[in-house]
Design an enzyme around this catalytic site. Structure first.
Site, short mmCIF file in Angstrom:
data_model
loop_
_atom_site.label_atom_id
_atom_site.label_comp_id
_atom_site.label_asym_id
_atom_site.label_seq_id
_atom_site.Cartn_x
_atom_site.Cartn_y
_atom_site.Cartn_z
N ALA A 1 11.73 11.25 -2.13
CA ALA A 1 10.65 10.78 -2.10
C ALA A 1 10.47 9.35 -2.77
O ALA A 1 11.49 9.20 -3.49
CB ALA A 1 9.61 11.61 -2.56
N GLY B 1 7.88 6.34 -4.77
CA GLY B 1 6.80 6.09 -5.40
C GLY B 1 6.61 4.70 -5.43
O GLY B 1 7.28 3.73 -5.14
N GLY B 2 5.43 4.43 -6.56
CA GLY B 2 5.15 3.01 -6.67
C GLY B 2 6.31 2.18 -7.51
O GLY B 2 6.52 1.04 -7.24
N MET B 3 6.98 2.91 -8.24
CA MET B 3 8.09 2.39 -9.15
C MET B 3 9.41 2.97 -9.12
O MET B 3 10.49 2.63 -9.72
CB MET B 3 7.62 2.33 -10.68
CG MET B 3 7.23 3.38 -11.31
SD MET B 3 6.71 3.48 -13.11
CE MET B 3 8.47 3.39 -13.80
N ALA B 4 9.47 4.19 -8.49
CA ALA B 4 10.72 5.02 -8.52
C ALA B 4 11.04 5.53 -7.18
O ALA B 4 10.29 5.94 -6.40
CB ALA B 4 10.50 6.12 -9.62
N VAL C 1 12.92 9.44 -5.81
CA VAL C 1 13.10 10.91 -6.45
C VAL C 1 14.36 11.42 -5.37
O VAL C 1 14.06 11.31 -4.43
CB VAL C 1 11.89 11.76 -6.36
CG1 VAL C 1 12.37 13.24 -6.74
CG2 VAL C 1 11.04 11.34 -7.52
N ASP D 1 -3.34 8.43 -14.70
CA ASP D 1 -2.99 8.19 -13.22
C ASP D 1 -3.07 9.54 -12.48
O ASP D 1 -2.21 10.08 -11.85
CB ASP D 1 -1.49 7.68 -12.95
CG ASP D 1 -1.22 7.14 -11.53
OD1 ASP D 1 -2.20 7.16 -10.75
OD2 ASP D 1 -0.08 6.95 -11.12
#
Length: 323
Positions: free
Chosen positions: A7, A9-12, A14, A140
């Site tokens: 996956a 995300g906004g900053m990372a 996975v 968040d």
């Protein structure tokens, strides 16, 4: 050992990964890494380190467990427990745009929210080595940061923008909005003082969305959503879902109160209110019911992912043995 990406995300990002131990022991884990274009940003590095510092201190079955923080080739990573499931946002909204929103039955959604509240409360109660409260606020809380598994487990995850007493990037983020606007409490929108009750507001938004299939505060863009939040009015759940339980609607109303003093003082209080309603409203709702709902909605996707992980694991083992 990285196996395959799972996956973004906004900053990372996975990854599924294999953790090596003694005498050939290995374990499937999740690895979170900062996205390459952010890897050299001091701000995102501080946020990543703060996530590790906060989340690693919380040991609760409703919070994703952090195993270690490491660095490889100047890229920071977190090794975390592998959860055999997916994000709540995918359970409600589907995996692809336009797939169609599917509200969750009120009692199953209440069970998920109650478990998430338990995890949040554990984070809120975190203390430092001297026994002083860290005053953690997740900031968040959203369906994007709640994992639900095929076994019916519920995990709060992603403390990337969490705030704690003495957090290293407090000064850097002062005056900036962190998190997803649609789930923000009015005091955060206004850049005013906030505390754990802001997370309880966000959990009210999560429960509203999970049970109705839509957000309580809406708009065509972020400023319009902020205005809706500050106005503090939203459609009653019963206007969207016929026969919506009155007592559950009252719990949501309390969580979404504009005045923090009218909300649940703690996530534990909200959890208890949800548990009491579940007891009064019908038969036991167990993790089995949550897992069955996840299986019904995302089972095919999760089975396909599992096969990809198995294939990657088998390839890695063949490489180890040279077969």
């Amino acid at each position: 050992e990285l196996l395959l990406p799972i996956a973004y995300g906004g900053m990372a990002r996975v990854w599924a990964a294999r953790l090596h131990g003694q005498r050939g022991f290995s374990k499937l884990v999740a690895i979170k890494t900062i996205l390459p274009h952010l890897a050299h940003s001091p701000e995102f590095e501080r946020m990543f380190l703060d996530e590790a510092r906060i989340a690693a201190g919380v040991h609760h079955h409703n919070v994703t467990e952090i195993y270690e923080l490491g660095e490889e080739g100047q890229v920071l990573y977190l090794a975390m427990e592998w959860v055999n499931g997916d994000l709540l946002v995918h359970v409600v909204r589907g995996l692809a745009a336009g797939q169609g929103v599917q509200p969750i039955s009120p009692r199953v959604a209440a069970r998920i929210a109650a478990e998430a509240c338990a995890g949040l409360h554990a984070a809120h109660e975190l203390i430092d080595d001297r026994g002083r409260p860290l005053n953690v606020v997740h900031r968040d809380v959203s369906p994007h940061n709640i994992l639900v598994s095929l076994e019916g487990m519920v995990k709060v995850t992603d403390f990337g923008v969490a705030k704690a007493l003495g957090q290293s990037h407090d000064a850097t983020v002062a005056g900036q909005i962190k998190g997803k606007v649609a789930y923000m409490a009015p005091e955060i929108v206004c850049s005013a003082a906030f505390d754990r009750r802001s997370d309880n507001f966000a959990m009210g938004c999560v429960l509203y969305e999970a049970t109705t299939g839509t957000l309580p505060f809406r708009g065509g863009n972020d400023p319009q959503v902020m205005q809706a939040i500050l106005k503090g009015t939203y459609p009653a759940p019963s206007s969207i879902i016929r026969g919506f339980p009155v007592e559950l609607a009252a719990i949501i109303d309390r969580a979404l109160a504009s005045d923090p003093g009218r909300r649940f003082a703690t996530a534990e209080q909200m959890r208890i209110a949800l548990e009491e309603w579940l007891v009064k409203s019908g038969p036991l709702v167990s993790p089995t019911h949550v897992g069955a709902m996840v299986r019904e909605r995302l089972g095919a996707h999760l089975d396909k992912r599992r096969e990809h992980v198995r294939a990657a694991m088998a390839a890695a083992q063949q490489h180890d043995t040279g077969w």
